[in-house]
Enzyme design. Structure first.
Site, PDB file in Angstrom:
ATOM      1  CE  LYS A  33      -2.990   2.959   2.664  1.00  0.00           C
ATOM      2  NZ  LYS A  33      -2.175   4.097   2.214  1.00  0.00           N
ATOM      3  N   GLY A  84      -5.513   3.251  -1.402  1.00  0.00           N
ATOM      4  CA  GLY A  84      -6.611   3.624  -0.528  1.00  0.00           C
ATOM      5  C   GLY A  84      -6.144   4.275   0.744  1.00  0.00           C
ATOM      6  N   GLY A  89      -5.315   4.773   4.812  1.00  0.00           N
ATOM      7  CA  GLY A  89      -4.616   3.965   5.793  1.00  0.00           C
ATOM      8  C   GLY A  89      -5.544   3.233   6.743  1.00  0.00           C
ATOM      9  CB  VAL A 137      -6.045  -0.018   1.921  1.00  0.00           C
ATOM     10  CG1 VAL A 137      -4.997  -0.974   1.346  1.00  0.00           C
ATOM     11  CG2 VAL A 137      -7.147   0.205   0.907  1.00  0.00           C
ATOM     12  N   GLY A 138      -4.808   0.017   4.774  1.00  0.00           N
ATOM     13  CA  GLY A 138      -3.712  -0.303   5.672  1.00  0.00           C
ATOM     14  C   GLY A 138      -4.166  -1.172   6.829  1.00  0.00           C
ATOM     15  CD  GLU A 187      12.306   4.997   9.030  1.00  0.00           C
ATOM     16  OE1 GLU A 187      12.297   5.780  10.009  1.00  0.00           O
ATOM     17  OE2 GLU A 187      12.126   5.364   7.874  1.00  0.00           O
ATOM     18  CB  CYS A 213      12.442  10.005   8.749  1.00  0.00           C
ATOM     19  SG  CYS A 213      13.356   8.791   7.778  1.00  0.00           S
ATOM     20  CD  GLU A 243       8.960  12.918  12.379  1.00  0.00           C
ATOM     21  OE1 GLU A 243       9.947  12.518  11.737  1.00  0.00           O
ATOM     22  OE2 GLU A 243       7.960  12.218  12.612  1.00  0.00           O
TER      23      GLU A 243
END
Length: 484
Positions: A174, A205, A207, A210-211, A249, A283, A384
């Site tokens: 994805k 799609g 998150g 689909v995720g 990650e 990142c 962040e």
């Protein structure tokens, strides 16, 4: 308007729901294509295709698997300019960055693992006197899930897919719904490269749809995810009780330690890049800059001067050092941090505003921003931001620099600028980070492990670490008769 499609069982197909999501060009703030709003049913369709393809793919010879991955790399190289243009438009990053970094790295990812899989060997241990030999097989897991972010779309998408395929797995992948275009174009490349049907399936799609369906699927036994720490926490809560293998990650709030004995000119040039490359949406950017007090004022003046020279503009123009940030929502998030600076006893030294670009007035452009902070505990230094925003602060000595660097929940990377080898070694050993760069930044060797500690993630990617993650070790012990 172009409608992207899912890549399932070797074919490009529309979502079963016939629902679509608008895809924006960040440089214009306008919709330019649509992607499938896939659901659980689409993931299940992809899983059945992957499950069916797994026995044959996992039993292909290393040479056959390597050949297919090299075919993909070759086609990506041939289409590099088209892919770079697509990446720049979809993400908002300067075209030069996509041409020189993003797409070449995706090519390298497929090339590297095409060769690495042929060098990934088993281990054997002979027990002398017991007449036994143990050897360890590395077996592919089966169907695995790969979920990648929007900041380096094809670069990181391919970094997950290539080792998973090389290890003999079938993949349900994805891409981010914010930057789907190059993943869609990769679908077309895979068809042209002769990748067997069902080996790779790309489902577009949201998150949380689909995720989530990929993560909670009971027969997808490994998940490789790159993204935000909060999303990673949610993912782990879902996957861990199901005993899935996880590679996470996550975020970073990386320190950049600058000592007075550094190569000043090289440091300054690299620090501008490590602060604002890809609009600060990497990142690994050094977002917390700590400078030895004796050179702090000089650095501050020079850093502001060099930052003001950066050109923010249309991504396709060669003169643009920074393009647009990825979305309106992300731009507003970054601005909220900047606008809150004064409440944290912080001072904006330069930047801090949205930029209007001619003929692209709706685009998501921000000035590169430097903020001077008085405490490392402020929100600006602890959370962040992931935009073209860095903070600067002086330190008195090495001990204080180390304390400031480690005083954060994250532990992805750190950068140290010094000509003192002893100091470089001391800090490399004691900095709480998965990666330490000394007198350089973003200098990557694909053979080395990549990842962070603390809230920056779990596990490592890159090199043989990724092949180990995407395989299960099986020990075989044989006792034999030493006499005929």
């Amino acid at each position: 308007m172009q409608q992207l499609q899912n890549y399932i069982n070797g074919e490009l197909i529309s979502p079963l729901s016939s629902e679509w999501i608008d895809n924006f060009d960040p440089s214009k703030g306008e919709v330019y294509s649509q992607i499938p709003r896939s659901k659980k049913e689409d993931v299940e369709l992809a899983f059945e295709a992957a499950k069916k393809a797994f026995p044959a793919w996992s039993n292909t010879t290393l040479e056959e698997r390597s050949k297919v991955l090299l075919n993909i790399a070759s086609l990506l190289q041939q289409k590099l300019v088209d892919f770079a243009k697509a990446e720049s438009k979809d993400n908002g990053k300067p075209l030069a960055l996509a041409l020189n970094i993003d797409i070449p790295r995706a090519v390298s990812n497929f090339k590297f693992y095409a060769h690495a899989l042929t060098q990934f060997g088993s281990e054997a241990h002979e027990s002398v006197g017991k007449n036994t030999i143990n050897f360890t097989l590395r077996k592919p897991i089966g169907v695995v899930g790969c979920i990648s972010p929007w900041n380096l779309p094809l670069y990181l998408f391919s970094w997950k897919i290539a080792p998973a395929l090389a290890a003999g797995n079938c993949v349900i992948a994805k891409p981010s719904e914010i930057t789907p275009m190059t993943a869609y174009l990769l679908s077309e490349v895979c068809i042209e490269a002769g990748l067997p049907n069902g080996v790779l399936n790309i489902v577009h799609g949201l998150g949380n749809e689909v995720g989530q369906a990929i993560v909670e699927h009971p027969q997808i036994k490994a998940i490789s995810f790159t993204g935000g720490t909060k999303t990673g926490e949610h993912l782990a809560r879902t996957a861990s009780p199901m005993f899935k293998k996880l590679s996470l990650e996550l975020g970073g709030k990386n320190p950049n330690l600058i000592f007075a004995d550094c190569d000043y000119d090289e440091m300054l040039k690299t620090t501008v890049r490590s602060s604002f490359a890809n609009q600060g949406q990497i990142c690994l950017c050094g977002s917390r800059i700590f400078v030895e007090a004796s050179i702090y004022e000089k650095f501050k003046d020079d850093f502001i001067t060099e930052t003001k020279k950066l050109q923010v503009g249309v991504p396709s123009k060669a003169s643009s050092d920074l393009g647009a940030v990825v979305s309106k929502a992300h731009m507003e998030k970054v601005l909220s941090y900047i606008n809150n600076a004064e409440k944290q006893e912080a001072k904006i030294l330069t930047g801090g505003k949205r930029i209007t670009v001619k003929d692209h007035e709706k685009g998501y452009y921000l000035e590169p921003t430097i903020i001077e902070v008085s405490s490392n505990r402020c929100q600006l230094n602890q959370e962040e931001i992931f935009g073209p925003v860095v903070t600067i602060m002086p330190f008195k000595n090495e001990e204080e620099a180390l304390e400031l660097a480690n005083d954060v929940h994250y532990g992805l990377s750190a950068t140290v600028w010094t000509s003192n080898l002893d100091r470089a070694m001391r800090l490399s050993n004691t900095l709480e980070a998965g990666i330490v760069w000394v007198n350089t930044w973003l200098n990557r060797d694909l053979r080395t492990p990549f990842g962070g500690i603390k809230d920056s993630g779990v596990g490592r990617e890159g090199g043989f670490e990724a092949l180990r993650f995407f395989t299960e070790p099986k020990n075989v012990c044989i006792q034999y008769n030493a006499r005929s």
